[in-house]
Design an enzyme around this catalytic site. Sequence first.
Site, mmCIF file in Angstrom:
data_model
loop_
_atom_site.group_PDB
_atom_site.id
_atom_site.type_symbol
_atom_site.label_atom_id
_atom_site.label_comp_id
_atom_site.label_asym_id
_atom_site.label_seq_id
_atom_site.Cartn_x
_atom_site.Cartn_y
_atom_site.Cartn_z
ATOM 1 N N ARG A 151 47.908 46.677 47.780
ATOM 2 C CA ARG A 151 47.985 47.505 46.572
ATOM 3 C C ARG A 151 46.773 48.426 46.432
ATOM 4 O O ARG A 151 46.897 49.538 45.930
ATOM 5 C CB ARG A 151 48.133 46.611 45.341
ATOM 6 N N GLY A 159 46.919 30.742 36.945
ATOM 7 C CA GLY A 159 47.251 32.124 37.262
ATOM 8 C C GLY A 159 48.705 32.236 37.659
ATOM 9 O O GLY A 159 49.285 31.293 38.224
ATOM 10 N N ALA A 171 51.341 38.925 49.232
ATOM 11 C CA ALA A 171 52.131 37.928 48.498
ATOM 12 C C ALA A 171 53.628 38.029 48.773
ATOM 13 O O ALA A 171 54.302 37.010 48.984
ATOM 14 C CB ALA A 171 51.854 38.061 47.004
ATOM 15 N N LYS A 221 36.921 43.119 51.549
ATOM 16 C CA LYS A 221 38.002 43.852 52.231
ATOM 17 C C LYS A 221 38.713 44.817 51.293
ATOM 18 O O LYS A 221 39.243 45.851 51.727
ATOM 19 C CB LYS A 221 38.977 42.877 52.874
ATOM 20 N N GLY A 253 50.266 35.707 38.555
ATOM 21 C CA GLY A 253 50.683 36.997 39.084
ATOM 22 C C GLY A 253 51.507 36.781 40.338
ATOM 23 O O GLY A 253 52.010 35.678 40.583
ATOM 24 N N SER A 254 51.654 37.789 41.171
ATOM 25 C CA SER A 254 52.455 37.622 42.384
ATOM 26 C C SER A 254 51.832 36.589 43.318
ATOM 27 O O SER A 254 52.513 35.695 43.832
ATOM 28 C CB SER A 254 52.625 38.964 43.095
ATOM 29 N N TRP A 255 50.509 36.655 43.539
ATOM 30 C CA TRP A 255 49.842 35.728 44.433
ATOM 31 C C TRP A 255 49.772 34.339 43.805
ATOM 32 O O TRP A 255 49.960 33.328 44.482
ATOM 33 C CB TRP A 255 48.468 36.257 44.792
#
EC number: 1.1.1.8
Length: 375
Positions: A292, A32, A176, A228, A34-36
């Site tokens: 987000r 992966g 992130a 969450k 993405g940002s995280w």
Amino acid sequence: MGENATTHHTNSANNGANDNQIGFKSRVSVIGSGSWGSVAAKLVAFNTLNLSSFHDEVKMWVFEETLQSGEKLTDAINRTNENVKYLPGIKLGKNVIADPDLDNAVKDANMLVFVTPHQFIDNICKSLVGKVRSDAEAISLIKGMEVKIEGACLISTYISEQLGINCSVLMGANLANEIAEEKFSEATVGYRNNREIAEQWVQLFTTPYFMVTPVQDVEGVELCGTLKNVVAIAAGFVDGLDMGNNTKAAIIRFGLREMREFCKLLFSSVKDDTFFESCGVADVITTCFGGRNTKVAEAFARNGGKRSFDELEAEMLQGQKLQGVTTGREVYEVLRHRGLLELFPLFATVHEICSGCLPPSAIVIYSEKKNIFPV
């Protein structure tokens, strides 16, 4: 499944002990980007350079995209040492190597970090069957779950069952961009039976600005990280309707209560203490104020629900994915199948607003419904 995971876990630990006797070094792959995912690679890469038990290189699988410049995202990451699309301005570490070939990215790795939108994990796992080491250990940073007719399946369980390897989880109050800027944060590693494996993951992720705590409660840690995002959607509706901080605090409290009850409904083994770890109350707070899901839900409410989440996601997140809307639908399906929707009014109302059945203002009207859980 727990018994199989335990059996494998023991075998994996034994393999690791034998390998260590002959100077074995662990190889880490991050699945992966993405940002995280990019932040996870940054954290891991810092430690693989500084710990003698790891190979320096960290492979990061990238779902290939073409940038507006015409350059491939993978090439841009390897040229600049930055994820120029999802985490611009942050150096990942020169030992991070982006790779668009999933099979090649996991080749020889015995520690696999899964950090993709949960909508993609099914295809990823199916592609990896028979391609990963039999003694590999996995950890999931993915928020979400697979919902089937027979009930909910946690992502960590799905990874474990599909690939035949043990899978821990890492969740927490982890925006992130803040971690990328090396602002102090913490996280929780959830593990099943083997504390030694948990400590390896703690060692791999811990930095001077990122503190990680192990907890023997995979289900509780993972479900907190998943649920969450549904609460964050509710908090975003409150923001979009300018209802104020008191209302938002009440919604967060209601959400935490439903999170706890939903977790215990699915897994009686979930520990109350888990909700006081970073993966629990801390993650709910930070997500409801800066995540987000909250921001897009706020925009949805300000537009009176007239613009779809898909449209807002595409406009506001530049390719990143929401999790709360999808998770909310999955939670709703689990509760509907069990005839328990009335016992989870916040979760039910969030989905009904997202699907257009109710207006955003219904986020506070729901509280008039009967609630059997103790306040």
